[in-house]
Scaffold this motif. Structure first.
Motif, PDB file in Angstrom:
ATOM      1  N   HIS A   1       0.869  -1.181   0.000  1.00  0.00           N
ATOM      2  CA  HIS A   1       0.000   0.000   0.000  1.00  0.00           C
ATOM      3  C   HIS A   1       0.900   1.224   0.000  1.00  0.00           C
ATOM      4  O   HIS A   1       1.732   1.406   0.894  1.00  0.00           O
ATOM      5  CB  HIS A   1      -0.919   0.024   1.229  1.00  0.00           C
TER       6      HIS A   1
ATOM      7  N   ASP B   1      -1.653   5.974  -1.435  1.00  0.00           N
ATOM      8  CA  ASP B   1      -3.122   5.788  -1.469  1.00  0.00           C
ATOM      9  C   ASP B   1      -3.608   4.769  -2.479  1.00  0.00           C
ATOM     10  O   ASP B   1      -4.767   4.840  -2.918  1.00  0.00           O
ATOM     11  CB  ASP B   1      -3.828   7.140  -1.715  1.00  0.00           C
TER      12      ASP B   1
ATOM     13  N   CYS C   1       3.695  -1.865   4.055  1.00  0.00           N
ATOM     14  CA  CYS C   1       3.317  -0.455   4.146  1.00  0.00           C
ATOM     15  C   CYS C   1       4.477   0.373   4.713  1.00  0.00           C
ATOM     16  O   CYS C   1       4.963   0.090   5.807  1.00  0.00           O
ATOM     17  CB  CYS C   1       2.115  -0.380   5.073  1.00  0.00           C
TER      18      CYS C   1
ATOM     19  N   ARG D   1      -8.604   3.220   6.903  1.00  0.00           N
ATOM     20  CA  ARG D   1      -8.039   4.277   6.044  1.00  0.00           C
ATOM     21  C   ARG D   1      -7.552   3.712   4.707  1.00  0.00           C
ATOM     22  O   ARG D   1      -7.760   4.315   3.658  1.00  0.00           O
ATOM     23  CB  ARG D   1      -6.875   4.947   6.785  1.00  0.00           C
ATOM     24  N   ILE D   2      -6.924   2.528   4.750  1.00  0.00           N
ATOM     25  CA  ILE D   2      -6.391   1.994   3.490  1.00  0.00           C
ATOM     26  C   ILE D   2      -7.416   1.118   2.766  1.00  0.00           C
ATOM     27  O   ILE D   2      -7.139   0.598   1.690  1.00  0.00           O
ATOM     28  CB  ILE D   2      -5.048   1.237   3.686  1.00  0.00           C
TER      29      ILE D   2
END
Ligand SMILES: Cc1cc2nc3c(=O)[nH]c(=O)nc-3n(C[C@H](O)[C@H](O)[C@H](O)COP(=O)(O)OP(=O)(O)OC[C@H]3O[C@@H](n4cnc5c(N)ncnc54)[C@H](O)[C@@H]3O)c2cc1C
Length: 435
Positions: free
Chosen positions: A82, A85, A297, A352-353
């Protein structure tokens, strides 16, 4: 009597390969398996960090597969990153396609600059330099540096350059450029196909050794090793004699617990570094949240460096009515992480992801801490471990395994190294030697 300290993959393998010899395995934990143990939470199964089996040693794979009772399930690795975004496939450097165009441009220009600097006048001094000089400033700044800083929880200037470089996928320039222009799937790396027990957790992979060696495992914490009199003392005071000792306990701890070592050994042990992990385990009350198995991430605002979607490790876990997600959060003296409130912070980051939706409900949560997760190699490590392994070998103490030898190895290599120690002992008893 041969005494083996530790019933992780290295100790189990040493025991298994000793065959009919007289031996005993001393294990301080209630369950054998070491770092390859699994645990259940709210209907989901988790491992001590994301585990999957892959190896370049065919004989080790065959042995492990043959012993694993539920059978072994193989599947392509669905690993993602990730970043900026969006999700791109792992490894980042081979799958730039889909990232914002300015990021792709910066990565490719940097790669060109790095290629122009080859061959290098001097080898890279540390991991930071190795990443920058190999991939260029774009890929370094956009992913590899912040990711490795998060994972290792150590300044990258303090990590030796050769330590992880063989574990960082290093595609050639053409493959990186191709991956930037097209949505190709790059799979030329050792763990493109991963194996896992067909049912239950990773622990089942090594349970098969117990059929042969299980009745010779005793629950004992070895608190003192006395090479002068060839004995070990266990918590509670009992003393056990040995004529050969295999130690898979952490090398620095072995130094601390061994009688009669000189200051050189204590100084060498002080050079050994490792990091630790908080494993944040969340169970969601619905199945099939994603097909991904791993998400990496680098974003410093997200608490974890890796997500392990363990419910996708085999069909049996996948069929359960809940979905287990584990977040790995590294820490060390350089990077402190307060475990208090971590599950909430991880859940917020999952939302959020986009892995978890606003309505996805967590039915169970826990934080499990792994005090020794990854050995870290500083410039002083090679000499220190070499000195210690030699000192112990002279005293008929054979060190094996990840922390036993202070090596960044997986369970397949731990099995191999346990076997080699057994072969050395058998050769010694037969009056020969093994190269
Ligand atoms: C986050 C993470 C992810 C990983 N991913 C993978 C993966 O995908 N695939 C893979 O194959 N491997 C993976 N590994 C590595 C794998 O877990 C280890 O390589 C393997 O478990 C090492 O086996 P070992 O026997 O050397 O050590 P360990 O598993 O650590 O076993 C050592 C044993 O010694 C015992 N012991 C220690 N001190 C004493 C004492 N004083 N007295 C008695 N007993 C003692 C311990 O309790 C333990 O049971 C991963 C590891 C981590 C941390």
């Amino acid at each position: 009597m041969i005494v083996i300290i530790g019933a992780g993959p290295a100790g189990l393998s040493a025991a298994y390969h000793l065959g009919d010899e007289e031996y005993t395995v001393l294990e301080s934990e209630a369950e054998p398996g070491g770092l390859c143990r699994s645990f259940d939470l709210g209907g989901a199964t988790f491992d001590l960090g994301g585990h999957a089996f892959f190896t370049k040693h065919d004989d080790v794979r065959e042995l492990v597969e043959q012993l694993c009772e539920p059978g072994v399930y193989a599947q392509p690795r669905e690993a993602w990153v990730h970043s900026h975004d969006t999700f791109v496939r792992y490894p980042f450097q081979s799958h730039l396609h889909g990232l914002p165009s300015e990021v792709v441009e910066e990565c490719l220009v940097g790669l060109y600059e790095a290629a122009r600097r080859q061959p290098l006048a001097a080898p890279p001094a540390n991991l930071r330099e190795w990443i920058e000089l190999t991939f260029g400033p774009g890929i370094a700044a956009r992913f590899l540096l912040p990711y490795n800083e998060k994972l290792w929880a150590f300044p990258l200037t303090e990590i030796a350059p050769g330590w992880t470089s063989n574990r960082v996928v290093t595609p050639d320039v053409a493959a990186i450029v191709g991956g930037a222009l097209r949505p190709d799937r790059f799979s030329d790396f050792p763990n493109a196909v991963v194996r896992y027990p067909a049912t239950g957790g990773f622990a089942n992979l090594y349970q098969g050794f117990l059929r042969t060696v299980g009745d010779r495992i005793r629950r004992h914490d070895v608190v003192e090793v006395r090479p002068g009199e060839s004995t070990v003392r266990v918590e509670g005071g009992a003393t056990i004699d040995y004529d050969h000792l295999v130690s898979t306990m952490p090398l620095d701890e072995l130094v601390r617990r061994t009688d009669g070592l000189d200051d050189c050994c204590r100084d060498a042990a002080a050079e050994l570094r490792h990091n630790s992990l908080h494993l944040v385990n969340l169970v969601f009350d619905r199945p099939a949240m994603t097909e991904m198995q791993r998400v990496y991430c680098a974003d410093p605002d997200i608490p974890f460096h890796k997500l392990v979607l363990n419910s996708n490790s085999n069909p049996e876990l996948r069929a359960r009515p809940c979905f287990g997600i584990q977040a790995e959060v590294s820490f060390s003296a350089h990077k402190r992480v307060d475990p208090e409130g971590l599950p909430d912070r991880v859940l917020a980051a999952l939302r959020r992801i986009g892995i978890a939706g606003a309505d996805d409900r967590v039915s169970a949560a826990s934080v499990v801490t792994v005090p020794r997760a990854y050995p870290v190699q500083t410039p002083g490590t090679v000499e220190a471990r070499g000195h210690l392994l030699e000192e112990f070998r002279r005293r008929r103490i054979h060190c094996a395994g990840r922390f036993g030898e202070w090596l960044y190895i997986n369970s397949d290599d731990a099995v191999l190294r346990g076997r080699v120690r057994a072969e050395e002992i058998l050769a010694d008893r037969a009056g020969g030697s093994v190269d």
